[in-house]
Design an enzyme around this catalytic site. Structure first.
Site, PDB file in Angstrom:
ATOM      1  N   TYR A   1      -9.411  -0.543  -4.858  1.00 18.35           N
ATOM      2  CA  TYR A   1      -8.781  -1.802  -4.474  1.00 18.35           C
ATOM      3  C   TYR A   1      -8.527  -2.744  -5.648  1.00 18.35           C
ATOM      4  O   TYR A   1      -7.639  -3.584  -5.596  1.00 18.35           O
ATOM      5  CB  TYR A   1      -9.624  -2.488  -3.386  1.00 18.35           C
ATOM      6  CG  TYR A   1      -9.300  -1.986  -1.996  1.00 18.35           C
ATOM      7  CD1 TYR A   1      -9.392  -0.637  -1.687  1.00 18.35           C
ATOM      8  CD2 TYR A   1      -8.900  -2.855  -0.983  1.00 18.35           C
ATOM      9  CE1 TYR A   1      -9.090  -0.174  -0.424  1.00 18.35           C
ATOM     10  CE2 TYR A   1      -8.593  -2.401   0.279  1.00 18.35           C
ATOM     11  CZ  TYR A   1      -8.689  -1.054   0.561  1.00 18.35           C
ATOM     12  OH  TYR A   1      -8.379  -0.598   1.813  1.00 18.35           O
TER      13      TYR A   1
ATOM     14  N   CYS B   1      -4.898  -1.161  -6.709  1.00 19.51           N
ATOM     15  CA  CYS B   1      -3.710  -1.364  -5.853  1.00 19.51           C
ATOM     16  C   CYS B   1      -3.495  -2.837  -5.519  1.00 19.51           C
ATOM     17  O   CYS B   1      -2.379  -3.345  -5.590  1.00 19.51           O
ATOM     18  CB  CYS B   1      -3.800  -0.521  -4.595  1.00 19.51           C
ATOM     19  SG  CYS B   1      -5.036  -1.042  -3.395  1.00 19.51           S
TER      20      CYS B   1
ATOM     21  N   GLU C   1      -0.166   1.924   9.249  1.00 18.62           N
ATOM     22  CA  GLU C   1      -1.308   2.535   9.947  1.00 18.62           C
ATOM     23  C   GLU C   1      -0.954   2.936  11.378  1.00 18.62           C
ATOM     24  O   GLU C   1      -0.182   2.251  12.059  1.00 18.62           O
ATOM     25  CB  GLU C   1      -2.502   1.573   9.959  1.00 18.62           C
ATOM     26  CG  GLU C   1      -3.334   1.578   8.684  1.00 18.62           C
ATOM     27  CD  GLU C   1      -2.682   0.916   7.484  1.00 18.62           C
ATOM     28  OE1 GLU C   1      -1.673   0.201   7.686  1.00 18.62           O
ATOM     29  OE2 GLU C   1      -3.161   1.105   6.358  1.00 18.62           O
TER      30      GLU C   1
ATOM     31  N   GLU D   1      -6.269  -6.018   6.265  1.00 15.42           N
ATOM     32  CA  GLU D   1      -6.406  -4.743   5.546  1.00 15.42           C
ATOM     33  C   GLU D   1      -7.323  -4.919   4.335  1.00 15.42           C
ATOM     34  O   GLU D   1      -8.178  -4.072   4.050  1.00 15.42           O
ATOM     35  CB  GLU D   1      -5.027  -4.227   5.131  1.00 15.42           C
ATOM     36  CG  GLU D   1      -5.002  -2.742   4.793  1.00 15.42           C
ATOM     37  CD  GLU D   1      -5.563  -2.451   3.415  1.00 15.42           C
ATOM     38  OE1 GLU D   1      -6.153  -1.382   3.252  1.00 15.42           O
ATOM     39  OE2 GLU D   1      -5.441  -3.299   2.503  1.00 15.42           O
TER      40      GLU D   1
ATOM     41  N   HIS E   1     -13.100   5.084  -2.849  1.00 10.52           N
ATOM     42  CA  HIS E   1     -12.006   4.288  -2.292  1.00 10.52           C
ATOM     43  C   HIS E   1     -12.205   2.781  -2.528  1.00 10.52           C
ATOM     44  O   HIS E   1     -11.234   2.046  -2.679  1.00 10.52           O
ATOM     45  CB  HIS E   1     -11.827   4.587  -0.800  1.00 10.52           C
ATOM     46  CG  HIS E   1     -10.429   4.298  -0.328  1.00 10.52           C
ATOM     47  ND1 HIS E   1      -9.327   4.984  -0.782  1.00 10.52           N
ATOM     48  CD2 HIS E   1      -9.947   3.358   0.521  1.00 10.52           C
ATOM     49  CE1 HIS E   1      -8.242   4.494  -0.221  1.00 10.52           C
ATOM     50  NE2 HIS E   1      -8.581   3.501   0.579  1.00 10.52           N
TER      51      HIS E   1
ATOM     52  N   CYS F   1      -3.816   7.320  -1.428  1.00 11.36           N
ATOM     53  CA  CYS F   1      -5.171   7.327  -2.015  1.00 11.36           C
ATOM     54  C   CYS F   1      -6.238   7.772  -1.015  1.00 11.36           C
ATOM     55  O   CYS F   1      -7.272   8.308  -1.423  1.00 11.36           O
ATOM     56  CB  CYS F   1      -5.535   5.949  -2.539  1.00 11.36           C
ATOM     57  SG  CYS F   1      -4.145   4.988  -3.087  1.00 11.36           S
TER      58      CYS F   1
ATOM     59  N   CYS G   1       0.849  -1.195   0.000  1.00 13.94           N
ATOM     60  CA  CYS G   1       0.000   0.000   0.000  1.00 13.94           C
ATOM     61  C   CYS G   1       0.884   1.243   0.000  1.00 13.94           C
ATOM     62  O   CYS G   1       1.784   1.370   0.815  1.00 13.94           O
ATOM     63  CB  CYS G   1      -0.890  -0.007   1.248  1.00 13.94           C
ATOM     64  SG  CYS G   1      -1.655   1.581   1.628  1.00 13.94           S
TER      65      CYS G   1
ATOM     66  N   THR H   1      -4.088   5.455   7.628  1.00  9.48           N
ATOM     67  CA  THR H   1      -3.075   5.060   6.642  1.00  9.48           C
ATOM     68  C   THR H   1      -2.165   6.238   6.301  1.00  9.48           C
ATOM     69  O   THR H   1      -2.637   7.290   5.880  1.00  9.48           O
ATOM     70  CB  THR H   1      -3.774   4.562   5.360  1.00  9.48           C
ATOM     71  OG1 THR H   1      -4.552   3.422   5.682  1.00  9.48           O
ATOM     72  CG2 THR H   1      -2.769   4.200   4.273  1.00  9.48           C
TER      73      THR H   1
HETATM   74 FE1  SF4 Z   1      -3.480   1.678   0.205  1.00 12.52          FE
HETATM   75 FE2  SF4 Z   1      -4.878   0.645  -1.802  1.00 12.52          FE
HETATM   76 FE3  SF4 Z   1      -6.087   2.270  -0.009  1.00 12.52          FE
HETATM   77 FE4  SF4 Z   1      -4.311   3.212  -1.804  1.00 12.52          FE
HETATM   78  S1  SF4 Z   1      -6.325   2.294  -2.233  1.00 12.52           S
HETATM   79  S2  SF4 Z   1      -4.412   3.714   0.379  1.00 12.52           S
HETATM   80  S3  SF4 Z   1      -2.834   1.544  -1.922  1.00 12.52           S
HETATM   81  S4  SF4 Z   1      -5.186   0.206   0.373  1.00 12.52           S
END
Ligand code: SF4
Length: 496
Positions: free
Chosen positions: A297, A300, A258, A444, A293, A104, A100, A191
Site C-alpha cells: 500500500y 500503490c 471488486e 478500500e 500485501h 497484486c 488500483c 479485487t
Molecule cells: Fe490494488 Fe494496491 Fe492492492 Fe495492488 S496493492 S491490488 S493496487 S490496493
C-alpha cells in the site's frame, strides 16, 4: 517471450465465458460492459508498461523456474531487491492509472501459496509444492491475470467457521472424489476477479482441527462451471456511463472493480489443489499473504496520491491560490504523509529476509506499519485536498448545466476563478478529486489487506514489549559505564 500485450490481454478475456452480473443484470461479454471496461483498461496498463524499455527493470523479472523474462506480476520474490522493485512498480502504476490496478492480490497469493506448499511438504511429505510449481510455470508462461480470493463472508463474527449456522459462510469442500474436490461458498471484496483469467482461492483465516473442510487452497479458472461474479457498486459509478467531464477518473476504475465471487459446487481437479485439509498451516498462509500485501500500500497508494496531489496543486492554480504560503504548506503536508508511507514500504522490502522455500518476505513490523498509516494518511491527504479545492467540490453543477443555452453562460461566469483556466477544467479537476476521495476509495484504504486492528495485533506481537522494557531498565539502571567518569548519581569508580 511470455509477456502479453494489452490487446492480447483483452482478447484473452473475450475467449472466456465468465458468468458476471452488473447492476443485477447478466453481462454477456465483460469486455463490452461499460461498467467493467475502465477496470480492464487499468489492468491493460500493467501489460503495456512491461513492454516499455524504460520500465523493463521494474515491470519484468527473470523466472527462477525457467530463466525466461516474465511479468513481475507472476514472479516469486527471489531477493530483497525484488521486493523493492515490486514497490517501485506499484508506485509507477499508481501514477499512471491513479487507481488500483488489481494484479497484486494474485501476485501475493501466488507467493503465499508457493511458500506454504513448501512448508507443508517439508513437514507432511505431501507433493503440493511440485504441483504448484507446474501451475506457476503455466501462469508465468501465459502471463495470466490472477485474482486472489481470500475474504469469506464470515457469517456471525463471533463464531468460528465450524460453528456457523450456514456452513457455507466460509468456502469449504463439500465433496471429495478420487480426481479432485467440489467446493462451495463465496469470497467477498474480490479485487479484479471479474476480469481475471484465474482465481486463486485461499483460506481467509487460521483454522483448527475439526475444520479440515475449510482448509482448501486451489486454483479455479474464472469461467469454470459454477463460478459466478456479482459486481459491487462504487461511489458515482453510474456517472462513468454518462461521459463528459463529470466522470472523475475517466479512463480507469475507482479502486479494484471488486465483486463477490460465488462457488456453486465447483469441481477442482487434483492438479489444481495446493492445500487440502491441513488446518495447522492456514494461519501461516494468511500471514504470508497479508504481510506482503500490507507493504504494497505504500507503493500503490503512493502513486495514487501523487496524482491526487497533482490534481490538487493544479486546482490551486485554477483558483489563483497557489502562491499562498498556507496553501503551499498544506501541499507539503500531503507530500510528507505520502513519502512517509512509501519510505516504510521500501524499508520493509529492503529488510526482506528469505523464507524456507527460498523466496523473500518483507519485514513484518514495517509492512504492518505501512498499512496502518495508510488507514489514516489516505484520509488525511483527501481531507487536505478537500480543504484546498474548496466547497465547490460538493456543490458544483453538472456538465449538463454547462450545455444548456439558458444557464450555461451563467454557470461559466460565476464559476470562473483564475481566467487563465476555463470552467470545464475546474469541473474536471473537481470531479477527479471528488471521485478519488470518495467513500469507495477511503473504505478500500481502510479495509484492504486487512482492517486496522489486524495490523495492530501484529504490531504488538512484533514489538516485543518485554525487550523494550529491558532496554529501558538497562538505560536507566545499567552499570556498564566507562570507569572514572564523574557521572552524577553514579558511584565514582577509580581507575587503577
Ligand atoms: Fe490494488 Fe494496491 Fe492492492 Fe495492488 S496493492 S491490488 S493496487 S490496493
Amino acid at each position: 517471450m511470455p509477456l502479453k500485450t494489452p490487446e492480447q490481454y483483452v482478447e484473452s478475456l473475450r475467449e472466456l465465458s465468465i458468468r458476471a452480473y452488473v447492476g443485477g443484470e447478466r453481462v454477456e461479454s465483460i469486455v463490452d460492459s461499460p461498467s467493467i471496461a475502465p477496470h480492464i483498461n487499468t489492468v491493460a496498463k500493467t501489460y503495456e508498461l512491461a513492454h516499455r524499455p524504460e520500465h523493463r527493470d521494474v515491470m519484468t523479472a527473470e523466472s527462477h523456474l525457467t530463466g525466461e523474462r516474465i511479468h513481475r506480476y507472476t514472479h516469486i520474490f527471489q531477493s530483497a531487491d525484488d521486493l523493492v522493485k515490486k514497490i517501485q512498480m506499484l508506485r509507477l502504476l499508481g501514477q499512471v492509472t491513479g487507481t488500483c490496478f488489481q494484479r497484486c492480490v494474485g501476485l501475493d497469493a501466488l507467493n503465499a501459496t508457493y511458500a506454504i506448499t513448501f512448508d507443508v511438504d517439508q513437514a507432511e511429505g505431501t507433493d503440493y509444492h511440485a504441483r504448484f510449481r507446474t501451475y506457476l510455470e503455466m501462469v508465468q508462461h501465459d502471463d495470466l491475470m490472477l485474482a486472489g480470493a481470500m475474504t469469506d463472508p464470515k457469517g456471525h463474527r463471533a463464531r468460528r467457521p465450524s460453528e456457523q449456522e450456514d456452513p457455507d459462510a466460509f468456502v469449504r469442500v463439500v465433496e471429495r472424489r478420487p480426481d479432485g474436490v467440489v467446493i462451495r461458498g463465496a469470497k467477498l471484496h474480490n479485487t479484479g476477479g471479474i476480469n481475471s483469467h484465474e482465481v486463486l482461492v485461499l483460506p481467509g483465516t487460521g483454522l483448527i482441527p475439526g475444520e479440515e473442510d475449510y482448509a482448501i487452497a486451489c486454483a479455479v479458472p474464472a469461467d469454470a462451471d459454477g463460478v459466478v461474479f456479482i459486481f459491487g457498486r462504487q461511489s458515482n459509478d453510474s456517472r462513468k456511463l454518462e461521459g463528459g467531464c463529470d466522470i472523475g477518473n475517466p479512463r480507469f476504475g475507482v479502486v479494484g472493480g471488486e465483486a463477490m465471487v460465488v462457488f456453486e459446487d465447483v469441481f477442482v481437479p487434483n492438479e489444481r489443489i495446493f492445500l487440502n485439509g491441513e488446518t495447522a498451516y492456514t494461519g501461516t498462509l494468511v500471514n504470508y499473504f497479508a504481510t506482503w500485501h500490507r507493504a504494497n500500500y505504500g507503493g500503490c497508494k503512493g502513486g495514487n496520491a501523487d496524482v491526487l496531489i497533482g490534481a490538487t496543486a493544479k486546482m490551486t492554480r485554477v483558483l489563483g491560490t497557489e502562491k499562498n504560503a498556507v496553501v503551499k504548506d498544506k501541499l507539503v503536508e500531503m507530500i510528507h504523509m505520502n513519502e512517509t508511507t512509501y519510505a516504510s514500504a521500501i524499508g520493509a522490502s529492503a529488510m526482506g529476509y528469505p523464507l524456507p522455500c527460498g523466496s523473500y518476505m518483507v519485514e513484518p513490523m514495517m509492512a504492518n506499519t505501512v498499512k496502518q498509516n495508510i488507514t489514516r494518511n489516505v484520509y488525511q491527504i483527501g481531507r487536505l485536498s478537500h480543504d484546498l479545492a474548496g466547497g465547490f467540490l460538493a456543490t458544483m453543477p453538472d456538465e449538463k448545466a454547462l450545455d444548456n443555452p439558458e444557464i450555461g453562460d451563467l454557470v461559466r461566469k460565476y464559476h470562473t476563478a483564475n481566467p487563465e483556466y476555463d470552467v470545464d477544467e475546474r469541473i474536471k479537476l473537481g470531479r477527479y478529486i471528488e471521485n478519488m476521495t470518495s467513500v469507495t476509495t477511503m473504505v478500500e484504504a481502510m479495509h484492504g489487506a486487512g482492517s486496522p486492528q489486524a495490523q495492530r495485533i501484529v504490531m504488538l506481537g512484533q514489538a516485543d514489549l518485554e525487550d523494550k522494557i529491558r532496554m529501558a531498565d538497562d538505560v536507566i539502571n545499567g552499570t556498564d559505564d566507562v570507569p572514572g567518569l564523574p557521572l552524577a548519581g553514579r558511584p565514582t569508580t577509580v581507575v587503577e
